[in-house]
Motif scaffolding. Sequence first.
Motif: not given
Length: 266
Positions: A124-126, A190-193, A210-215, A221-229
């Motif tokens: 929703g945020f993205f 991007l939205l369909n990916f 990732g970057v902690r203040d990436d808005h 997202f980086s945490n999720e991606l790293a957990a899935k790879i």
Amino acid sequence: MPVVKLDDCELYYEEFGEGRPLVLVAGLGGVGAYWNAQLAEFSRHFRVIIHDHRGTGRSSRSKIAYSIEQMAADTIGLMDALEIEEADFVGHSTGAAIAQVLATTHPERLGRIVMASAWTKADGFFRRCFEVRRELLRNAGPEAYVKATPIFLHPSWWIRDNIAAIEKGESEVYGSNLDIDIMDSRIDALLNFDWTDRLGDIDKDVLVLGVRDDHLTPAYFSNELAAKIPDAKLIIMEDGAHAASQTKPDVFNRIVLDFLLEGEAT
């Protein structure tokens, strides 16, 4: 002007340095010049290749339905044309989505992979961020879209301290011919990916950065991606926002090179 000719388009590219190939792929803006802050340092160790995505910069302005998979195919086409069998790969944002596709569909073409400021799939945020950017593009026009872009990409302090350089860079990167329909379609891409079901198949050395203040693509997202790879390495920079490679290049470059050169004599 160095271009490679694919079946249905031309891609503008540049090369720097010698050695093992390193392909740097930019985000939604699509232009290779995004990586200017990395070129001097990275080209000391690698043959660095950058390019303008189809639809951006000096590449063909194709009127097609854009997708991450199509962008990945163009990247392979570029590597084929330059006779690059395998390359290390650093992708930023959209470039990191391209890396997700290539790591599963063409794993033999990639060595070490860095996915910087990445996301998994639109939440929703993205979606809200990119819907706002699309409305600016469609209703206020390309100039307003370009002017708003740093607010999504850079920290407030960096915009404050670099406003003249930002405005100069906007004219150099986007010029006066940003195509509304093409950029609208690239936002759709991007939205369909969503490659989340394939991430567990990746069997490569991957750094998720990732970057902690990436808005724009928050660190979750980086945490999720790293957990899935499987066996992915995760590093979260403290500061620099979405375009940390530009705003904190010394930190970004050190982290990326330490990963790419791990175990090698430098």
